[in-house]
Scaffold this active site. Structure first.
Site, short mmCIF file in Angstrom:
data_model
loop_
_atom_site.label_atom_id
_atom_site.label_comp_id
_atom_site.label_asym_id
_atom_site.label_seq_id
_atom_site.Cartn_x
_atom_site.Cartn_y
_atom_site.Cartn_z
N LYS A 35 28.22 6.52 25.64
CA LYS A 35 26.87 6.04 25.39
C LYS A 35 26.55 4.91 26.36
CE LYS A 35 24.71 2.81 22.72
NZ LYS A 35 23.92 2.22 21.64
N ASP A 62 21.00 5.84 25.25
CA ASP A 62 20.43 5.38 23.98
C ASP A 62 19.47 4.22 24.22
OD1 ASP A 62 20.03 4.92 21.26
OD2 ASP A 62 21.86 3.75 21.04
N LEU A 63 18.24 4.54 24.61
CA LEU A 63 17.25 3.49 24.88
C LEU A 63 16.21 3.41 23.76
CD1 LEU A 63 16.83 3.92 28.76
CD2 LEU A 63 18.34 2.37 27.50
N LYS A 64 16.32 4.28 22.77
CA LYS A 64 15.48 4.25 21.56
C LYS A 64 14.01 4.01 21.89
CE LYS A 64 19.18 2.58 18.51
NZ LYS A 64 20.24 2.24 19.48
N PHE A 65 13.42 4.95 22.62
CA PHE A 65 12.01 4.80 23.01
C PHE A 65 11.09 4.80 21.79
CE2 PHE A 65 13.68 6.98 26.93
CZ PHE A 65 13.64 5.86 27.73
N HIS A 66 10.06 3.99 21.85
CA HIS A 66 9.05 3.93 20.79
C HIS A 66 7.76 3.46 21.45
CE1 HIS A 66 8.13 2.56 16.37
NE2 HIS A 66 7.15 3.25 16.91
N ASP A 67 6.87 4.41 21.76
CA ASP A 67 5.64 4.07 22.50
C ASP A 67 4.65 5.19 22.25
OD1 ASP A 67 3.84 2.99 24.46
OD2 ASP A 67 5.55 2.11 25.50
N ILE A 68 3.53 5.18 22.94
CA ILE A 68 2.57 6.27 22.76
C ILE A 68 3.19 7.55 23.34
CG2 ILE A 68 0.57 4.73 22.77
CD1 ILE A 68 0.03 5.65 25.67
N ASN A 70 2.40 9.87 25.48
CA ASN A 70 2.38 10.11 26.92
C ASN A 70 3.44 9.27 27.64
OD1 ASN A 70 1.08 11.28 29.30
ND2 ASN A 70 0.50 9.15 29.74
N THR A 118 21.46 1.44 11.52
CA THR A 118 22.60 1.20 10.62
C THR A 118 22.79 -0.29 10.31
OG1 THR A 118 23.91 1.49 12.62
CG2 THR A 118 23.96 3.26 11.04
N ARG A 181 33.77 2.20 11.47
CA ARG A 181 34.76 1.13 11.41
C ARG A 181 36.08 1.68 10.87
NH1 ARG A 181 31.41 -0.76 14.03
NH2 ARG A 181 30.36 -2.77 13.89
N ARG A 211 32.40 -1.37 18.83
CA ARG A 211 33.37 -2.44 18.86
C ARG A 211 34.75 -2.06 18.32
NH1 ARG A 211 28.72 -6.39 16.67
NH2 ARG A 211 28.06 -4.34 15.93
O1 C5P Z 1 29.92 -1.90 17.85
P1 C5P Z 1 29.28 -0.93 16.91
O2 C5P Z 1 30.21 0.17 16.45
O3 C5P Z 1 28.56 -1.58 15.76
O4 C5P Z 1 28.19 -0.22 17.83
C1 C5P Z 1 27.32 0.73 17.37
C2 C5P Z 1 26.60 1.34 18.54
O5 C5P Z 1 25.71 2.33 18.03
C3 C5P Z 1 25.75 0.35 19.31
O6 C5P Z 1 25.80 0.75 20.67
C4 C5P Z 1 24.37 0.53 18.75
O7 C5P Z 1 23.35 0.32 19.70
C5 C5P Z 1 24.37 2.00 18.34
N1 C5P Z 1 23.46 2.38 17.27
C6 C5P Z 1 23.51 1.83 16.00
N2 C5P Z 1 22.63 2.22 15.04
C7 C5P Z 1 21.72 3.15 15.31
C8 C5P Z 1 21.67 3.73 16.58
C9 C5P Z 1 22.57 3.32 17.55
O8 C5P Z 1 24.37 1.00 15.73
N3 C5P Z 1 20.90 3.56 14.37
#
Ligand code: C5P
Length: 231
Positions: A35, A62-68, A70, A118, A181, A211
């Site tokens: 990612k 994973d840039l999570k776009f949120h815009d109009i 177009n 999350t 985790r 992490r």
């Molecule tokens: O370090 P950790 O396991 O918490 O990282 C979670 C990864 O998943 C991060 O890169 C975070 O941007 C991504 N993520 C998230 N929750 C979402 C979507 C993506 O934690 N809903």
């Protein structure tokens, strides 16, 4: 050989490409899907995507776009042209935005709709949306219906809702689950965390490992521990 039941994706949440490349080389054959998120992409740009592809890896941008619609369509089209396999937009951008993203992505890049992050619990969600009493679980299900109707490849949700989403949609939606985790790991800023095996049991298609791997003293050992739990 053990069969891995979900596809692990390691999050390269680093401020520079050197650390990202070192981790990819350290994990080597243990991980072939990475990612790239907003931190690394903002710091180093698209070159890291080409480097990962040349190294033989798949990329989730994973840039999570949120815009109009177009604007999102234009951004997703550029993402797909880079050879990215998976990308994200926020489901709360609405059906029109989701449909525009799916069309722009084409057949080779899957659009995942982020439902409820999350890191968000029920209280934070109620505060953000001005609706006390709202439940993350119910919102994830509602947004998953919208994502499916828009033709999204899948959704991003926590392992805590993945089972219900899977029961509701079967194979029609792929499920990408972050917030993974190992027992004893700190949750950090995440609110809805699960172990790798719980995510798989709930029906996850992809697991995002952040992490738990990147901050482990021995990242390769941590990755091996996750793979053993997934097998
Ligand atoms: O370090 P950790 O396991 O918490 O990282 C979670 C990864 O998943 C991060 O890169 C975070 O941007 C991504 N993520 C998230 N929750 C979402 C979507 C993506 O934690 N809903």
């Amino acid at each position: 050989m053990a069969v891995v039941t979900a596809i692990p994706i390691v999050a390269l949440d680093f401020p520079d490409s050197q650390r990202a490349m070192t981790l990819v080389q350290t994990l080597d054959e243990k991980c072939r899907f990475y990612k790239v998120g907003s931190e690394l992409f903002t710091a180093v740009g698209p070159d890291v995507i080409q480097w990962l592809r040349d190294f033989g890896c798949d990329v989730f941008l994973d840039l999570k776009f949120h815009d109009i619609p177009n604007t999102v369509a234009g951004a997703v089209r550029r993402v797909a042209e880079m050879g990215v396999r998976l990308t994200t937009v926020h489901a709360s951008g609405g059906s029109g935005m989701l449909e525009a993203a799916v069309e722009a992505a084409g057949a080779r890049c899957g659009v995942l709709a982020v439902t409820i992050l999350t890191s968000i619990d029920d209280a934070t969600l109620g505060e953000a949306w001005g609706r006390p009493g709202v439940e993350a679980r119910a919102e994830v299900l509602r947004l998953s219906d919208m994502a499916r109707a828009a033709g999204a490849h899948g959704i991003v949700c926590s392992g805590q809702e993945a089972g219900e989403v899977r029961a509701r949609h079967g194979d029609a939606l792929k499920l990408l689950v972050p917030g993974i985790r190992l027992p004893g790991d700190p949750a950090g800023d995440q609110a809805r965390v699960v172990t790798p095996e719980a995510a798989v049991a709930a029906g996850a298609t992809y697991l995002v490992l952040g992490r738990a791997v990147t901050e482990a003293k021995d990242s390769r050992g941590a990755m091996e521990a996750v793979l053993e739990r997934l097998a």
